[in-house]
Motif scaffolding. Structure first.
Motif, PDB file in Angstrom:
ATOM      1  N   LEU A   4       0.996  -1.049  -0.014  1.00  0.00           N
ATOM      2  CA  LEU A   4       0.511  -0.222  -0.318  1.00  0.00           C
ATOM      3  C   LEU A   4       1.050   1.338  -0.196  1.00  0.00           C
ATOM      4  O   LEU A   4       0.138   3.236  -0.076  1.00  0.00           O
ATOM      5  CB  LEU A   4      -1.299   0.300   1.119  1.00  0.00           C
ATOM      6  N   GLY A   5       1.942   1.294  -0.396  1.00  0.00           N
ATOM      7  CA  GLY A   5       2.777   2.692  -0.530  1.00  0.00           C
ATOM      8  C   GLY A   5       2.816   2.971   0.628  1.00  0.00           C
ATOM      9  O   GLY A   5       3.084   3.863   0.644  1.00  0.00           O
ATOM     10  N   GLY A   6       3.136   2.399   1.893  1.00  0.00           N
ATOM     11  CA  GLY A   6       3.920   2.827   3.073  1.00  0.00           C
ATOM     12  C   GLY A   6       2.750   2.723   3.951  1.00  0.00           C
ATOM     13  O   GLY A   6       2.823   3.185   4.868  1.00  0.00           O
ATOM     14  N   VAL A   7       1.473   3.295   3.653  1.00  0.00           N
ATOM     15  CA  VAL A   7       0.481   3.263   4.624  1.00  0.00           C
ATOM     16  C   VAL A   7       0.109   1.837   5.087  1.00  0.00           C
ATOM     17  O   VAL A   7      -0.261   0.878   4.533  1.00  0.00           O
ATOM     18  CB  VAL A   7      -1.260   3.779   3.631  1.00  0.00           C
ATOM     19  N   ASN A   8       0.055   2.206   7.337  1.00  0.00           N
ATOM     20  CA  ASN A   8      -0.396   1.503   7.610  1.00  0.00           C
ATOM     21  C   ASN A   8      -1.691   0.870   8.021  1.00  0.00           C
ATOM     22  O   ASN A   8      -2.335   0.921   9.012  1.00  0.00           O
ATOM     23  CB  ASN A   8       0.482   0.741   9.035  1.00  0.00           C
ATOM     24  N   LYS A   9      -2.542   0.240   6.883  1.00  0.00           N
ATOM     25  CA  LYS A   9      -4.840   0.169   6.539  1.00  0.00           C
ATOM     26  C   LYS A   9      -4.333  -0.992   7.813  1.00  0.00           C
ATOM     27  O   LYS A   9      -5.220  -0.537   8.272  1.00  0.00           O
ATOM     28  CB  LYS A   9      -4.553   0.161   5.089  1.00  0.00           C
ATOM     29  N   PHE A  10      -3.288  -1.845   7.899  1.00  0.00           N
ATOM     30  CA  PHE A  10      -4.456  -2.585   9.107  1.00  0.00           C
ATOM     31  C   PHE A  10      -3.459  -2.702  10.233  1.00  0.00           C
ATOM     32  O   PHE A  10      -3.213  -3.549  10.974  1.00  0.00           O
ATOM     33  CB  PHE A  10      -3.673  -4.280   8.429  1.00  0.00           C
ATOM     34  N   SER A  11      -3.170  -1.454  10.588  1.00  0.00           N
ATOM     35  CA  SER A  11      -2.721  -1.506  12.153  1.00  0.00           C
ATOM     36  C   SER A  11      -3.206  -1.832  12.848  1.00  0.00           C
ATOM     37  O   SER A  11      -4.345  -0.903  13.295  1.00  0.00           O
ATOM     38  CB  SER A  11      -1.864   0.194  12.098  1.00  0.00           C
ATOM     39  N   GLU A  41       6.026  -1.529 -26.956  1.00  0.00           N
ATOM     40  CA  GLU A  41       7.198  -0.740 -26.779  1.00  0.00           C
ATOM     41  C   GLU A  41       7.626  -1.327 -25.146  1.00  0.00           C
ATOM     42  O   GLU A  41       6.119  -1.624 -24.770  1.00  0.00           O
ATOM     43  CB  GLU A  41       7.098   0.853 -26.557  1.00  0.00           C
ATOM     44  N   GLU A  42       8.768  -1.160 -24.641  1.00  0.00           N
ATOM     45  CA  GLU A  42       8.719  -1.608 -23.104  1.00  0.00           C
ATOM     46  C   GLU A  42       7.701  -0.657 -22.656  1.00  0.00           C
ATOM     47  O   GLU A  42       8.454   0.171 -22.426  1.00  0.00           O
ATOM     48  CB  GLU A  42      10.216  -2.412 -22.894  1.00  0.00           C
ATOM     49  N   VAL A  43       7.151  -0.801 -21.382  1.00  0.00           N
ATOM     50  CA  VAL A  43       6.417  -0.243 -20.450  1.00  0.00           C
ATOM     51  C   VAL A  43       6.569  -0.917 -19.476  1.00  0.00           C
ATOM     52  O   VAL A  43       6.529  -1.890 -18.589  1.00  0.00           O
ATOM     53  CB  VAL A  43       5.169   0.068 -20.840  1.00  0.00           C
ATOM     54  N   ARG A  44       6.229  -0.452 -18.072  1.00  0.00           N
ATOM     55  CA  ARG A  44       5.809  -0.369 -16.413  1.00  0.00           C
ATOM     56  C   ARG A  44       4.158  -0.292 -16.328  1.00  0.00           C
ATOM     57  O   ARG A  44       4.108   0.742 -16.671  1.00  0.00           O
ATOM     58  CB  ARG A  44       6.785   0.479 -16.109  1.00  0.00           C
ATOM     59  N   VAL A  45       3.789  -1.129 -16.370  1.00  0.00           N
ATOM     60  CA  VAL A  45       2.022  -0.930 -15.501  1.00  0.00           C
ATOM     61  C   VAL A  45       1.850  -1.267 -13.610  1.00  0.00           C
ATOM     62  O   VAL A  45       2.012  -1.962 -13.415  1.00  0.00           O
ATOM     63  CB  VAL A  45       0.858  -1.882 -17.012  1.00  0.00           C
ATOM     64  N   ARG A  46       1.109   0.146 -13.705  1.00  0.00           N
ATOM     65  CA  ARG A  46       1.931   0.449 -11.595  1.00  0.00           C
ATOM     66  C   ARG A  46      -0.045   0.628 -12.233  1.00  0.00           C
ATOM     67  O   ARG A  46      -0.772   1.387 -12.469  1.00  0.00           O
ATOM     68  CB  ARG A  46       2.378   0.946 -12.368  1.00  0.00           C
ATOM     69  N   SER A  47      -0.203  -0.088 -10.891  1.00  0.00           N
ATOM     70  CA  SER A  47      -1.660   0.483 -10.184  1.00  0.00           C
ATOM     71  C   SER A  47      -1.600   1.747  -9.763  1.00  0.00           C
ATOM     72  O   SER A  47      -0.514   2.474  -8.700  1.00  0.00           O
ATOM     73  CB  SER A  47      -1.276  -0.438  -8.575  1.00  0.00           C
ATOM     74  N   SER A  48      -2.684   2.357  -9.870  1.00  0.00           N
ATOM     75  CA  SER A  48      -2.971   3.537  -9.106  1.00  0.00           C
ATOM     76  C   SER A  48      -3.082   3.902  -7.482  1.00  0.00           C
ATOM     77  O   SER A  48      -3.709   4.517  -7.034  1.00  0.00           O
ATOM     78  CB  SER A  48      -4.559   4.341 -10.302  1.00  0.00           C
ATOM     79  N   GLN A  49      -3.434   2.238  -6.412  1.00  0.00           N
ATOM     80  CA  GLN A  49      -3.915   1.808  -5.676  1.00  0.00           C
ATOM     81  C   GLN A  49      -3.027   1.372  -4.096  1.00  0.00           C
ATOM     82  O   GLN A  49      -2.893   1.926  -3.766  1.00  0.00           O
ATOM     83  CB  GLN A  49      -5.611   0.961  -5.341  1.00  0.00           C
ATOM     84  N   THR A  50      -1.974   0.506  -5.275  1.00  0.00           N
ATOM     85  CA  THR A  50      -1.266  -0.310  -4.891  1.00  0.00           C
ATOM     86  C   THR A  50       0.709   0.725  -5.216  1.00  0.00           C
ATOM     87  O   THR A  50       0.293   0.768  -6.270  1.00  0.00           O
ATOM     88  CB  THR A  50      -1.618  -1.293  -4.597  1.00  0.00           C
ATOM     89  N   THR A  51       0.981  -0.494  -4.654  1.00  0.00           N
ATOM     90  CA  THR A  51       2.349  -0.315  -5.081  1.00  0.00           C
ATOM     91  C   THR A  51       3.292  -1.917  -5.991  1.00  0.00           C
ATOM     92  O   THR A  51       4.196  -1.585  -7.099  1.00  0.00           O
ATOM     93  CB  THR A  51       4.160  -0.315  -4.400  1.00  0.00           C
ATOM     94  N   THR A  52       1.974  -2.295  -6.529  1.00  0.00           N
ATOM     95  CA  THR A  52       2.103  -3.791  -7.542  1.00  0.00           C
ATOM     96  C   THR A  52       2.489  -3.163  -9.165  1.00  0.00           C
ATOM     97  O   THR A  52       1.588  -1.895  -9.648  1.00  0.00           O
ATOM     98  CB  THR A  52       0.949  -4.567  -7.241  1.00  0.00           C
TER      99      THR A  52
END
Length: 326
Positions: free
Chosen positions: A129-136, A266-277
């Motif tokens: 989650l990009g550093g967010v501790n949602k499950f703390s 073309e070589e690309v990266r496909v990135r989630s807008s919600q997580t770091t995946t």
């Protein structure tokens, strides 16, 4: 036709979203292979095949790997074997989003189980989650009264519907509406054990129709699992995928590619807008619904499909070394 293609579900037993995909396969009478993954990343089977998308479940049909349950569900609905009537899809999708909204409150009816309170689990999900501790535990404890109220309102509504008919949208048969809601209650009742926990406020006595509905569908699914599911070993996985073919993507998506200024190949990266995946690969298809990239691994070349609703293309600009999100 995926009846002649190897279908593989990559999942773990306590994943509620895996249950949603698994039950759609089962109640569509699709034979499939099961490959269990660890609850916490990395997931070596998928990485070896070239899939860096890190969420679960993933479903492969032949040499095509589909990510995100909403995209998987849509792909399965388009198959001729689907048990879903296409005229109901809009209503069922609304039910799906309504159910997903109540997953987190259901998770927090009582303190999290020990496996989900561990430092290892917390760090894994925080990384995702990009550093967010949602499950703390601290944040969950603070939100619990509100979450209980939200989930009770949701459960009351479902109980009311089921008091009048056997299934969510029909009195006679299981439909996608049931699959889209059941995984949440399956997780809350059967995995977290809340139906037997007096402090949660959710017991068989208080929700007789809801708990009977869960038990009925789970029993039917277990019967189907014994007939339709085959476990595949890590050693046999790559060879199984190699026997498959690619989906025919057609010629759609050209306008989308031109409007974004990217090129097929073309070589690309496909990135989630919600997580770091993130998934790397060579862009082979793009339309308003999905992005498809090719990558290589233990089974040779495969294609990874990701939904446009959640993922965007990130292209490396070599001139100034900056990434452009498209």
């Amino acid at each position: 036709d995926n009846k002649t293609q190897p279908v593989v579900l990559y999942h773990y037993h306590t994943s509620p979203y895996s249950i949603k995909t698994k039950y759609q396969l089962l109640f569509s009478d699709v034979s499939y292979y099961s490959r269990i993954q660890p609850m916490i990343a990395p997931r070596k089977d998928l990485i070896d095949l070239g899939v860096t998308y890190r969420q679960i479940p993933v479903l492969s049909i032949g040499r095509d790997f589909y990510c995100d349950t909403e995209l998987i569900s849509t792909v399965l609905q388009e198959r001729p074997h689907s048990f879903i009537k296409h005229t109901d899809l809009v209503a069922f999708r609304a039910i799906e989003h309504f159910g997903n909204k109540h997953f987190l409150p259901g998770l927090n009816l009582t303190p999290l189980p020990s496996a989900m309170r561990s430092e290892k689990f917390a760090k894994d999900r925080q990384s995702l989650l990009g550093g967010v501790n949602k499950f703390s535990p601290a944040s969950f404890d603070k939100l619990r009264p509100q979450h209980r109220a939200e989930f009770k309102s949701f459960a009351d509504l479902v109980e009311s519907v089921l008091s009048k008919q056997k299934y969510i949208s029909s009195n006679n048969e299981i439909t996608l509406a049931d699959v889209y809601l059941l995984h949440i209650f399956w997780f809350v009742f059967n995995v977290l054990g809340r139906r037997y926990d007096q402090t949660s406020g959710f017991t068989d006595k208080e929700y007789p129709f809801l708990t009977s509905w869960v038990d009925n569908i789970v029993e039917k699914a277990e019967e189907k699992t014994s007939k339709l599911e085959t476990e595949v070993s890590s050693e046999d996985l790559a060879n199984l995928v190699k026997t498959g073919q690619f989906e025919d993507l057609g010629k759609g998506g050209k306008g989308e590619v031109e409007s974004l200024g990217v090129r097929i190949g073309e070589e690309v990266r496909v990135r989630s807008s919600q997580t770091t995946t993130e998934q790397k690969g060579r862009l082979v298809y793009l339309d308003e619904r999905r992005i498809v990239v090719e990558t290589n691994g233990a089974a040779g070349t495969i294609r990874v499909h990701l939904p446009r609703s959640v993922f965007g293309i990130v292209r490396e600009e070599k001139s100034d070394n900056k990434a452009a999100r498209l």
